[in-house]
Design an enzyme around this catalytic site. Structure first.
Site, PDB file in Angstrom:
ATOM      1  N   ASP A  51     -10.167   9.240  -0.855  1.00 48.85           N
ATOM      2  CA  ASP A  51     -10.878   8.060  -0.338  1.00 48.85           C
ATOM      3  C   ASP A  51     -12.358   8.407  -0.253  1.00 48.85           C
ATOM      4  O   ASP A  51     -12.718   9.479   0.253  1.00 48.85           O
ATOM      5  CB  ASP A  51     -10.307   7.685   1.041  1.00 48.85           C
ATOM      6  CG  ASP A  51     -10.769   6.315   1.507  1.00 48.85           C
ATOM      7  OD1 ASP A  51     -11.994   6.077   1.542  1.00 48.85           O
ATOM      8  OD2 ASP A  51      -9.914   5.485   1.838  1.00 48.85           O
ATOM      9  N   ILE A  52     -13.233   7.505  -0.744  1.00 48.41           N
ATOM     10  CA  ILE A  52     -14.676   7.840  -0.739  1.00 48.41           C
ATOM     11  C   ILE A  52     -15.284   7.778   0.661  1.00 48.41           C
ATOM     12  O   ILE A  52     -16.369   8.289   0.870  1.00 48.41           O
ATOM     13  CB  ILE A  52     -15.557   6.953  -1.657  1.00 48.41           C
ATOM     14  CG1 ILE A  52     -15.177   5.493  -1.579  1.00 48.41           C
ATOM     15  CG2 ILE A  52     -15.603   7.458  -3.065  1.00 48.41           C
ATOM     16  CD1 ILE A  52     -16.264   4.601  -2.167  1.00 48.41           C
ATOM     17  N   ASN A 102      -2.375  -0.619   5.042  1.00 49.25           N
ATOM     18  CA  ASN A 102      -2.934  -1.878   5.537  1.00 49.25           C
ATOM     19  C   ASN A 102      -2.474  -3.002   4.621  1.00 49.25           C
ATOM     20  O   ASN A 102      -2.654  -2.917   3.398  1.00 49.25           O
ATOM     21  CB  ASN A 102      -4.463  -1.804   5.559  1.00 49.25           C
ATOM     22  CG  ASN A 102      -4.967  -0.731   6.509  1.00 49.25           C
ATOM     23  OD1 ASN A 102      -4.365  -0.485   7.545  1.00 49.25           O
ATOM     24  ND2 ASN A 102      -6.065  -0.077   6.152  1.00 49.25           N
ATOM     25  N   VAL A 144      -8.944  -3.551  -0.186  1.00 49.10           N
ATOM     26  CA  VAL A 144      -8.673  -3.505  -1.634  1.00 49.10           C
ATOM     27  C   VAL A 144      -7.253  -4.015  -1.851  1.00 49.10           C
ATOM     28  O   VAL A 144      -6.294  -3.456  -1.314  1.00 49.10           O
ATOM     29  CB  VAL A 144      -8.828  -2.067  -2.176  1.00 49.10           C
ATOM     30  CG1 VAL A 144      -8.507  -2.032  -3.667  1.00 49.10           C
ATOM     31  CG2 VAL A 144     -10.240  -1.541  -1.921  1.00 49.10           C
ATOM     32  N   HIS A 167      -1.696   0.402  -1.477  1.00 51.43           N
ATOM     33  CA  HIS A 167      -2.038   1.820  -1.361  1.00 51.43           C
ATOM     34  C   HIS A 167      -1.611   2.364  -0.011  1.00 51.43           C
ATOM     35  O   HIS A 167      -1.566   1.652   0.986  1.00 51.43           O
ATOM     36  CB  HIS A 167      -3.538   2.048  -1.568  1.00 51.43           C
ATOM     37  CG  HIS A 167      -4.414   1.218  -0.680  1.00 51.43           C
ATOM     38  ND1 HIS A 167      -4.716  -0.093  -0.954  1.00 51.43           N
ATOM     39  CD2 HIS A 167      -5.048   1.511   0.481  1.00 51.43           C
ATOM     40  CE1 HIS A 167      -5.507  -0.573  -0.012  1.00 51.43           C
ATOM     41  NE2 HIS A 167      -5.716   0.385   0.882  1.00 51.43           N
ATOM     42  N   HIS A 219      -2.538   5.330   2.729  1.00 52.70           N
ATOM     43  CA  HIS A 219      -3.533   6.321   3.158  1.00 52.70           C
ATOM     44  C   HIS A 219      -2.803   7.552   3.683  1.00 52.70           C
ATOM     45  O   HIS A 219      -1.907   7.424   4.529  1.00 52.70           O
ATOM     46  CB  HIS A 219      -4.381   5.776   4.316  1.00 52.70           C
ATOM     47  CG  HIS A 219      -5.260   4.621   3.985  1.00 52.70           C
ATOM     48  ND1 HIS A 219      -6.617   4.745   3.811  1.00 52.70           N
ATOM     49  CD2 HIS A 219      -4.990   3.303   3.803  1.00 52.70           C
ATOM     50  CE1 HIS A 219      -7.153   3.564   3.547  1.00 52.70           C
ATOM     51  NE2 HIS A 219      -6.179   2.649   3.548  1.00 52.70           N
TER      52      HIS A 219
HETATM   53  P1  AMP Z   1      -7.935  -0.585   2.875  1.00 52.85           P
HETATM   54  O1  AMP Z   1      -8.857  -0.977   4.002  1.00 52.85           O
HETATM   55  O2  AMP Z   1      -6.602  -0.108   3.347  1.00 52.85           O
HETATM   56  O3  AMP Z   1      -7.843  -1.656   1.808  1.00 52.85           O
HETATM   57  O4  AMP Z   1      -8.587   0.713   2.233  1.00 52.85           O
HETATM   58  C1  AMP Z   1      -9.348   0.720   1.084  1.00 52.85           C
HETATM   59  C2  AMP Z   1      -9.935   2.091   1.007  1.00 52.85           C
HETATM   60  O5  AMP Z   1     -10.458   2.288  -0.281  1.00 52.85           O
HETATM   61  C3  AMP Z   1     -11.067   2.362   2.004  1.00 52.85           C
HETATM   62  O6  AMP Z   1     -10.695   3.405   2.884  1.00 52.85           O
HETATM   63  C4  AMP Z   1     -12.249   2.746   1.125  1.00 52.85           C
HETATM   64  O7  AMP Z   1     -13.013   3.789   1.661  1.00 52.85           O
HETATM   65  C5  AMP Z   1     -11.556   3.162  -0.163  1.00 52.85           C
HETATM   66  N1  AMP Z   1     -12.352   3.018  -1.369  1.00 52.85           N
HETATM   67  C6  AMP Z   1     -13.124   1.963  -1.707  1.00 52.85           C
HETATM   68  N2  AMP Z   1     -13.682   2.181  -2.919  1.00 52.85           N
HETATM   69  C7  AMP Z   1     -13.246   3.399  -3.337  1.00 52.85           C
HETATM   70  C8  AMP Z   1     -13.487   4.200  -4.501  1.00 52.85           C
HETATM   71  N3  AMP Z   1     -14.282   3.767  -5.509  1.00 52.85           N
HETATM   72  N4  AMP Z   1     -12.898   5.399  -4.582  1.00 52.85           N
HETATM   73  C9  AMP Z   1     -12.107   5.835  -3.580  1.00 52.85           C
HETATM   74  N5  AMP Z   1     -11.836   5.130  -2.473  1.00 52.85           N
HETATM   75  C10 AMP Z   1     -12.404   3.932  -2.342  1.00 52.85           C
END
Ligand code: AMP
Length: 135
Positions: A30-31, A86, A95, A99, A101
């Site tokens: 995760d970034i 989530n 996103v 996924h 975490h």
């Molecule tokens: P969610 O809130 O569960 O949809 O989590 C989406 C996650 O994706 C967040 O924790 C972001 O930090 C992560 N994220 C967004 N863009 C990227 C990316 N390009 N590479 C890796 N993680 C990302």
């Protein structure tokens, strides 16, 4: 073609720090990590969240999580790990590609869980009955 950020990562149109890949899943850092080693496991099959993911993709995602969780623990010398999914905007989903975490935890890392609430007398039974009836 699915146009989410994670679909682009699967197609390698966007870079990611990939830590594991097989035919059905991809795992990458995760970034914006809650802690170092915070990893996202995604199915390659398009699905938004728990509500539309296939049994096969969900199984593959959890299988990969269990496969790489010990490696993450060892790599960052973690004391524990949270698995979080989530689902939908109200639950914090940003996103819309399913996924999981994997968040390594450290004793006294300062991350706090959500506040716990209390049921009013009789409320828990009524809620449980509604959930049974809704299946
Ligand atoms: P969610 O809130 O569960 O949809 O989590 C989406 C996650 O994706 C967040 O924790 C972001 O930090 C992560 N994220 C967004 N863009 C990227 C990316 N390009 N590479 C890796 N993680 C990302």
């Amino acid at each position: 073609m699915e146009d989410t950020l994670f679909a682009k990562i699967i197609r390698r149109e966007i870079p990611a720090d990939v830590v594991y890949e097989d035919d059905e899943t991809l795992a990458f850092l995760d970034i914006h990590p809650n802690n170092p080693g915070h990893t996202l496991v995604i199915p390659k099959e398009p699905a938004q969240n728990i509500f539309d993911i296939s049994d096969e993709a969900l199984s593959a995602m959890t299988r990969t999580a269990r496969k790489i969780a010990p490696a993450i623990m060892r790599a960052v010398d973690a004391d524990g790990m949270n698995l979080v999914m989530n689902n939908k905007k109200a639950a914090g989903q940003l996103v819309f590609h399913a996924h999981l975490h994997l968040i390594p935890r450290f004793a006294d890392d300062g991350l706090r869980s959500w506040p716990r609430k209390e049921y009013a007398p009789g409320e828990a039974g009524a809620v449980a009955e509604k959930i049974r009836a809704a299946q």
